[in-house]
Design a protein around this motif. Structure first.
Motif, PDB file in Angstrom:
ATOM      1  N   PHE A 224      77.669   4.506  13.492  1.00  0.00           N
ATOM      2  CA  PHE A 224      77.905   4.208  14.900  1.00  0.00           C
ATOM      3  C   PHE A 224      78.805   2.995  15.079  1.00  0.00           C
ATOM      4  CE2 PHE A 224      76.547   1.534  18.527  1.00  0.00           C
ATOM      5  CZ  PHE A 224      77.181   2.270  19.519  1.00  0.00           C
ATOM      6  N   LEU A 225      78.538   1.903  14.340  1.00  0.00           N
ATOM      7  CA  LEU A 225      79.367   0.703  14.503  1.00  0.00           C
ATOM      8  C   LEU A 225      80.799   0.963  14.052  1.00  0.00           C
ATOM      9  CD1 LEU A 225      77.079  -2.320  13.539  1.00  0.00           C
ATOM     10  CD2 LEU A 225      77.588  -1.352  15.792  1.00  0.00           C
ATOM     11  N   ARG A 226      80.978   1.799  13.023  1.00  0.00           N
ATOM     12  CA  ARG A 226      82.343   2.124  12.591  1.00  0.00           C
ATOM     13  C   ARG A 226      83.080   2.911  13.674  1.00  0.00           C
ATOM     14  NH1 ARG A 226      79.647   3.057   7.648  1.00  0.00           N
ATOM     15  NH2 ARG A 226      79.674   5.322   8.013  1.00  0.00           N
ATOM     16  N   ALA A 240      76.353   0.203  26.080  1.00  0.00           N
ATOM     17  CA  ALA A 240      76.976   1.240  26.897  1.00  0.00           C
ATOM     18  C   ALA A 240      77.585   2.321  26.013  1.00  0.00           C
ATOM     19  CB  ALA A 240      78.035   0.629  27.806  1.00  0.00           C
ATOM     20  N   ALA A 241      78.232   1.915  24.915  1.00  0.00           N
ATOM     21  CA  ALA A 241      78.819   2.890  23.996  1.00  0.00           C
ATOM     22  C   ALA A 241      77.731   3.726  23.325  1.00  0.00           C
ATOM     23  CB  ALA A 241      79.658   2.162  22.942  1.00  0.00           C
ATOM     24  N   ALA A 242      76.619   3.097  22.976  1.00  0.00           N
ATOM     25  CA  ALA A 242      75.521   3.846  22.362  1.00  0.00           C
ATOM     26  C   ALA A 242      74.951   4.877  23.330  1.00  0.00           C
ATOM     27  CB  ALA A 242      74.428   2.882  21.907  1.00  0.00           C
ATOM     28  N   LEU A 243      74.802   4.491  24.580  1.00  0.00           N
ATOM     29  CA  LEU A 243      74.270   5.424  25.573  1.00  0.00           C
ATOM     30  C   LEU A 243      75.235   6.579  25.800  1.00  0.00           C
ATOM     31  CD1 LEU A 243      72.151   6.229  27.615  1.00  0.00           C
ATOM     32  CD2 LEU A 243      73.181   4.620  29.246  1.00  0.00           C
ATOM     33  N   ASP A 244      76.514   6.282  25.916  1.00  0.00           N
ATOM     34  CA  ASP A 244      77.495   7.343  26.104  1.00  0.00           C
ATOM     35  C   ASP A 244      77.486   8.311  24.914  1.00  0.00           C
ATOM     36  OD1 ASP A 244      78.284   6.326  28.539  1.00  0.00           O
ATOM     37  OD2 ASP A 244      79.975   5.190  27.717  1.00  0.00           O
ATOM     38  N   THR A 245      77.345   7.763  23.713  1.00  0.00           N
ATOM     39  CA  THR A 245      77.290   8.606  22.519  1.00  0.00           C
ATOM     40  C   THR A 245      76.056   9.498  22.545  1.00  0.00           C
ATOM     41  OG1 THR A 245      78.441   6.903  21.241  1.00  0.00           O
ATOM     42  CG2 THR A 245      77.252   8.587  20.001  1.00  0.00           C
ATOM     43  N   ALA A 246      74.917   8.925  22.926  1.00  0.00           N
ATOM     44  CA  ALA A 246      73.680   9.703  22.976  1.00  0.00           C
ATOM     45  C   ALA A 246      73.780  10.840  23.980  1.00  0.00           C
ATOM     46  CB  ALA A 246      72.509   8.790  23.328  1.00  0.00           C
ATOM     47  N   ILE A 247      74.378  10.567  25.130  1.00  0.00           N
ATOM     48  CA  ILE A 247      74.540  11.603  26.158  1.00  0.00           C
ATOM     49  C   ILE A 247      75.452  12.713  25.647  1.00  0.00           C
ATOM     50  CG2 ILE A 247      75.508  12.071  28.437  1.00  0.00           C
ATOM     51  CD1 ILE A 247      74.503   9.303  29.294  1.00  0.00           C
ATOM     52  N   TYR A 333      64.010  13.629  27.095  1.00  0.00           N
ATOM     53  CA  TYR A 333      63.841  13.421  25.657  1.00  0.00           C
ATOM     54  C   TYR A 333      64.093  11.950  25.366  1.00  0.00           C
ATOM     55  CZ  TYR A 333      64.329  14.050  20.606  1.00  0.00           C
ATOM     56  OH  TYR A 333      64.160  13.976  19.235  1.00  0.00           O
ATOM     57  N   SER A 334      63.151  11.310  24.677  1.00  0.00           N
ATOM     58  CA  SER A 334      63.276   9.879  24.375  1.00  0.00           C
ATOM     59  C   SER A 334      63.190   9.643  22.882  1.00  0.00           C
ATOM     60  CB  SER A 334      62.187   9.071  25.090  1.00  0.00           C
ATOM     61  OG  SER A 334      62.424   7.683  24.959  1.00  0.00           O
ATOM     62  N   GLU A 335      64.183   8.933  22.359  1.00  0.00           N
ATOM     63  CA  GLU A 335      64.271   8.622  20.930  1.00  0.00           C
ATOM     64  C   GLU A 335      64.042   7.122  20.742  1.00  0.00           C
ATOM     65  OE1 GLU A 335      64.422   9.386  17.120  1.00  0.00           O
ATOM     66  OE2 GLU A 335      65.322  11.010  18.312  1.00  0.00           O
ATOM     67  N   PRO A 336      62.983   6.724  20.005  1.00  0.00           N
ATOM     68  CA  PRO A 336      62.757   5.288  19.787  1.00  0.00           C
ATOM     69  C   PRO A 336      63.733   4.717  18.765  1.00  0.00           C
ATOM     70  CG  PRO A 336      61.143   6.566  18.572  1.00  0.00           C
ATOM     71  CD  PRO A 336      61.961   7.555  19.363  1.00  0.00           C
ATOM     72  N   MET A 337      64.089   3.456  18.966  1.00  0.00           N
ATOM     73  CA  MET A 337      64.941   2.746  18.012  1.00  0.00           C
ATOM     74  C   MET A 337      64.020   2.004  17.042  1.00  0.00           C
ATOM     75  SD  MET A 337      67.640   1.019  20.652  1.00  0.00           S
ATOM     76  CE  MET A 337      68.354   1.929  22.014  1.00  0.00           C
ATOM     77  N   ILE A 338      63.906   2.508  15.849  1.00  0.00           N
ATOM     78  CA  ILE A 338      62.976   1.951  14.867  1.00  0.00           C
ATOM     79  C   ILE A 338      63.749   1.114  13.853  1.00  0.00           C
ATOM     80  CG2 ILE A 338      61.156   2.481  13.209  1.00  0.00           C
ATOM     81  CD1 ILE A 338      60.542   3.386  16.041  1.00  0.00           C
ATOM     82  N   ALA A 371      69.930   6.147  16.929  1.00  0.00           N
ATOM     83  CA  ALA A 371      68.909   5.168  17.332  1.00  0.00           C
ATOM     84  C   ALA A 371      68.635   4.175  16.206  1.00  0.00           C
ATOM     85  CB  ALA A 371      67.629   5.891  17.745  1.00  0.00           C
ATOM     86  N   ALA A 372      68.600   4.671  14.963  1.00  0.00           N
ATOM     87  CA  ALA A 372      68.376   3.777  13.819  1.00  0.00           C
ATOM     88  C   ALA A 372      69.540   2.805  13.661  1.00  0.00           C
ATOM     89  CB  ALA A 372      68.183   4.598  12.549  1.00  0.00           C
ATOM     90  N   ASP A 373      70.763   3.284  13.894  1.00  0.00           N
ATOM     91  CA  ASP A 373      71.923   2.402  13.804  1.00  0.00           C
ATOM     92  C   ASP A 373      71.862   1.305  14.867  1.00  0.00           C
ATOM     93  OD1 ASP A 373      72.882   3.900  11.731  1.00  0.00           O
ATOM     94  OD2 ASP A 373      74.493   4.867  12.873  1.00  0.00           O
ATOM     95  N   VAL A 374      71.484   1.674  16.081  1.00  0.00           N
ATOM     96  CA  VAL A 374      71.394   0.674  17.152  1.00  0.00           C
ATOM     97  C   VAL A 374      70.264  -0.310  16.866  1.00  0.00           C
ATOM     98  CG1 VAL A 374      71.054   0.311  19.623  1.00  0.00           C
ATOM     99  CG2 VAL A 374      72.374   2.281  18.838  1.00  0.00           C
ATOM    100  N   ALA A 375      69.148   0.182  16.322  1.00  0.00           N
ATOM    101  CA  ALA A 375      68.040  -0.715  15.970  1.00  0.00           C
ATOM    102  C   ALA A 375      68.471  -1.724  14.915  1.00  0.00           C
ATOM    103  CB  ALA A 375      66.842   0.099  15.481  1.00  0.00           C
ATOM    104  N   ALA A 376      69.213  -1.257  13.907  1.00  0.00           N
ATOM    105  CA  ALA A 376      69.685  -2.170  12.856  1.00  0.00           C
ATOM    106  C   ALA A 376      70.656  -3.191  13.441  1.00  0.00           C
ATOM    107  CB  ALA A 376      70.354  -1.372  11.745  1.00  0.00           C
TER     108      ALA A 376
END
Length: 405
Positions: A224-226, A240-247, A333-338, A371-376
């Protein structure tokens, strides 16, 4: 009234003052409740304001507290206090005659119940809501901002008090100025910096808040960061970029991102949204528990799917679920950031207008990876950017040469 979420006052408009209460109101807080009500009522009268008590975060009110509320407001039958409360709490309050209070389900409902204010020295003004859709949307956005201020003012107040005591500052204004300067210089939201100041251990030396931090670790190397390619220290843009990607990945019609706040019992704060109705995002600006879907995902540490909001009895009866249905949303649908350590640091929640089992299995795998990438990233952000902001605050304090307290 809890120490975590104290009673706070927020000026809502030029005619209204909103006072937010949180926690169970019982006999133990009766004296404090009476004192605070008297103080805020007196101030509202001096300012020519109507008073709104926002009690959405109050789970119960016992007989002693109801008696206090009745005694302190009984003289206001002609211009009653407006009380905003959950359906369950309204049932409790309706057990007693409260001539000086009027019960409402939302802040918007309470505000729109007020008569138009008269112009100074002239006749009453025409109704403000000449263009109902535009005015209603403006009002919702105004109230969302006010709720956000009310939810964070207690935390910021605690941070101010700690800085006053630690650095010998002359008062709250100086402490707030120090927080604001650190927030602006380091591009860290004021609430995030205040939360860090409250939860971090005390400064370790005169020169450094955190001694021996050494070289900063680079941001995590993730897909995701790349693909993001932007400034990884810009929290708002990255989320905002993470949310747009998830959508895009889930083919959702709308979405939201929440992050936890360790200074407020890891409650979920709304950090961004796309395509959501104002009534809904007002309900989920601060989420503390089920049946709101993101809170269930946080609690279970696993994704949660609701194929049909209307068929989920608990969610459909909750104000957030009702707002979803009113906006035409049926599936969530909800995905937790672990984090790698196994903690939930936030959630990505997606919405679809039609009911049904969704997203597909391959899409869910992609969402879990995102979600894991955003959590990290958030773990890195808190260890580097936020701690750098605390270091800046420590170096920028007035009278730095004096001994820390």
């Amino acid at each position: 009234m809890t120490s975590r979420s104290p009673l706070t006052m927020v000026p809502a408009t030029d005619r209204v003052t909103v006072v937010c209460l949180a926690g169970a109101l019982d006999a133990d807080c009766r004296v404090q409740l009476a004192r605070q009500l008297t103080r805020h009522l007196d101030r509202a009268v001096r300012q020519g304001h109507r008073l709104i008590l926002d009690m959405m975060a109050v789970p119960t009110v016992d007989e002693a507290a109801r008696q206090t509320l009745r005694n302190e407001t009984a003289h206001l039958a002609g211009a009653p206090v407006l009380v905003v409360a959950t359906p369950e709490l309204r049932k409790e309050l309706e057990q007693d005659d409260l001539p000086g209070a009027r019960l409402h389900g939302t802040l918007i409902e309470a505000l729109t119940s007020l008569p138009p204010a008269p112009a100074p020295g002239g006749p009453a003004r025409p109704p403000r809501y000449g263009n109902p859709p535009a005015e209603a949307d403006h009002l919702r956005r105004e109230i969302f901002g006010l709720r956000a201020k009310a939810r964070t003012s207690g935390l910021i107040g605690i941070a101010q008090g700690m800085l006053i005591a630690r650095y010998g500052l002359p008062g709250p204004d100086a402490a707030f100025a120090l927080l604001r300067e650190g927030s602006q210089q380091c591009n860290v939201p004021l609430r995030v910096l205040a939360s860090a100041a409250v939860t971090a251990p005390p400064p370790q030396t005169e020169a450094h808040w955190f001694a021996g931090r050494g070289t900063h670790a680079p941001p995590p190397d993730s897909a995701f960061l790349r693909s993001y390619g932007g400034d990884v220290t810009d929290r708002r843009q990255l989320l905002a970029a993470a949310l747009d990607t998830a959508i895009a990945v889930s083919e959702a019609d709308a979405g939201e991102v929440h992050l936890t706040d360790p200074a407020q019992d890891h409650a979920l704060f709304l950090e961004g949204h796309r395509g959501l109705d104002a009534d809904y995002w007002d309900e989920v600006a601060l989420v503390t528990g089920a049946p709101v879907v993101c809170a269930v995902a946080q609690e279970r540490l696993q994704p949660v799917a609701v194929p049909d909001v209307a068929a989920d009895e608990a969610l459909a009866a909750h104000p957030a679920g009702q707002a979803l249905l009113a906006a035409g949303c049926r599936a969530v649908y909800s995905e937790p950031m672990i984090t790698p350590e196994g903690y939930c640091t936030g959630t990505l929640t997606l919405h679809r207008n039609g009911p049904g089992i969704w997203p597909a299995a391959t899409r869910r795998t992609e969402l879990a990876r995102l979600a894991a990438d955003v959590a990290a990233w958030r773990s890195w952000y808190r260890r580097t950017v936020v701690l750098d902001a605390l270091e800046h605050l420590h170096r920028s304090r007035p009278g730095r040469g004096a001994r820390n307290r």
